[in-house]
Design a protein around this motif. Sequence first.
Motif, mmCIF file in Angstrom:
data_model
loop_
_atom_site.group_PDB
_atom_site.id
_atom_site.type_symbol
_atom_site.label_atom_id
_atom_site.label_comp_id
_atom_site.label_asym_id
_atom_site.label_seq_id
_atom_site.Cartn_x
_atom_site.Cartn_y
_atom_site.Cartn_z
ATOM 1 N N ARG A 1 -7.888 6.489 2.075
ATOM 2 C CA ARG A 1 -7.894 5.113 1.576
ATOM 3 C C ARG A 1 -9.255 4.856 0.930
ATOM 4 N NH1 ARG A 1 -3.535 3.257 3.401
ATOM 5 N NH2 ARG A 1 -2.803 2.833 5.458
ATOM 6 N N ASP A 2 -9.373 5.230 -0.317
ATOM 7 C CA ASP A 2 -10.638 5.091 -1.026
ATOM 8 C C ASP A 2 -10.342 4.631 -2.442
ATOM 9 O OD1 ASP A 2 -13.130 5.411 -2.275
ATOM 10 O OD2 ASP A 2 -13.572 7.246 -1.184
ATOM 11 N N ARG A 3 -11.004 3.580 -2.878
ATOM 12 C CA ARG A 3 -10.772 3.046 -4.228
ATOM 13 C C ARG A 3 -11.072 4.079 -5.307
ATOM 14 N NH1 ARG A 3 -13.615 -2.016 -5.756
ATOM 15 N NH2 ARG A 3 -11.906 -2.252 -7.213
ATOM 16 N N ASP B 1 0.825 -1.200 0.000
ATOM 17 C CA ASP B 1 0.000 0.000 0.000
ATOM 18 C C ASP B 1 0.867 1.262 0.000
ATOM 19 O OD1 ASP B 1 -2.666 1.314 0.326
ATOM 20 O OD2 ASP B 1 -1.765 1.962 2.219
ATOM 21 N N ARG C 1 1.192 3.825 -3.307
ATOM 22 C CA ARG C 1 0.799 5.224 -3.110
ATOM 23 C C ARG C 1 1.961 6.164 -3.446
ATOM 24 N NH1 ARG C 1 -3.903 6.044 -0.466
ATOM 25 N NH2 ARG C 1 -4.861 4.136 0.281
ATOM 26 N N LEU D 1 -6.243 -2.406 7.045
ATOM 27 C CA LEU D 1 -4.972 -1.687 6.981
ATOM 28 C C LEU D 1 -4.910 -0.537 7.981
ATOM 29 C CD1 LEU D 1 -4.363 -1.482 3.142
ATOM 30 C CD2 LEU D 1 -3.218 -2.954 4.780
ATOM 31 N N GLU D 2 -6.047 0.029 8.328
ATOM 32 C CA GLU D 2 -6.059 1.207 9.192
ATOM 33 C C GLU D 2 -5.381 0.982 10.543
ATOM 34 O OE1 GLU D 2 -6.398 5.025 9.067
ATOM 35 O OE2 GLU D 2 -7.207 3.794 7.482
ATOM 36 N N ALA E 1 -10.412 -1.698 3.864
ATOM 37 C CA ALA E 1 -9.592 -0.592 4.365
ATOM 38 C C ALA E 1 -9.415 -0.670 5.870
ATOM 39 C CB ALA E 1 -10.226 0.738 3.977
ATOM 40 N N TRP F 1 -8.045 5.923 -6.582
ATOM 41 C CA TRP F 1 -7.249 5.175 -7.568
ATOM 42 C C TRP F 1 -7.901 5.265 -8.945
ATOM 43 C CZ3 TRP F 1 -2.523 4.330 -6.599
ATOM 44 C CH2 TRP F 1 -2.089 4.023 -5.306
ATOM 45 N N THR G 1 -7.088 -3.225 -4.082
ATOM 46 C CA THR G 1 -7.712 -2.702 -2.866
ATOM 47 C C THR G 1 -9.126 -3.204 -2.686
ATOM 48 O OG1 THR G 1 -8.324 -0.671 -4.011
ATOM 49 C CG2 THR G 1 -6.323 -0.609 -2.675
ATOM 50 N N THR H 1 -1.579 0.830 10.120
ATOM 51 C CA THR H 1 -0.904 2.101 9.892
ATOM 52 C C THR H 1 -0.702 2.841 11.209
ATOM 53 O OG1 THR H 1 -1.976 2.199 7.744
ATOM 54 C CG2 THR H 1 -0.991 4.221 8.544
#
Length: 149
Positions: free
Chosen positions: A66-68, A12, A16, A137-138, A134, A71, A129, A141
């Motif tokens: 973090r939003d598709r 990720d 990014r 992963l949150e 999400a 992308w 993703t 992070t």
Amino acid sequence: MQPQHLHALGRDIVTRAIAIVGLAGIALIHLLDSIGKYGETRYLFWMYIALMAGSLAVAGALLHFRDRRVWLAGLGLAVSAIAGYVLSRTTGLPGAHGDVGNWTEPLGLASLFVEGSVAAVSGYAYAFTGRIPAVALEPLTRGALRAAA
């Protein structure tokens, strides 16, 4: 922390970073080319400005969200710039036929490379993703930031 979570977090972060640098590159390349466009074809100049602003906005969104859909926006920007390049070199654009057949201009080739890279990374990240929620992963992070502090 489980190895597969670390791997997902690393992927990720790298995707990014690549996309953000690539989007900044798209903005820079079009800034360099926009100087001559203002006097030649004014509407192309303003399309360049819109592309630069969009590229920087999507880069900022990639940095913070973090939003598709972000992308997908990166993919759309890169593909639209590639389409503009191809149209300007094949049929020409209204009021701008000077680049028809000019496929080897160095700035244009650099633009295609960066835009293709951003499109590839954005397409990959958009597809990937969708498989990892999400929320998975949150916490990683936040935990990684606490561990690094």
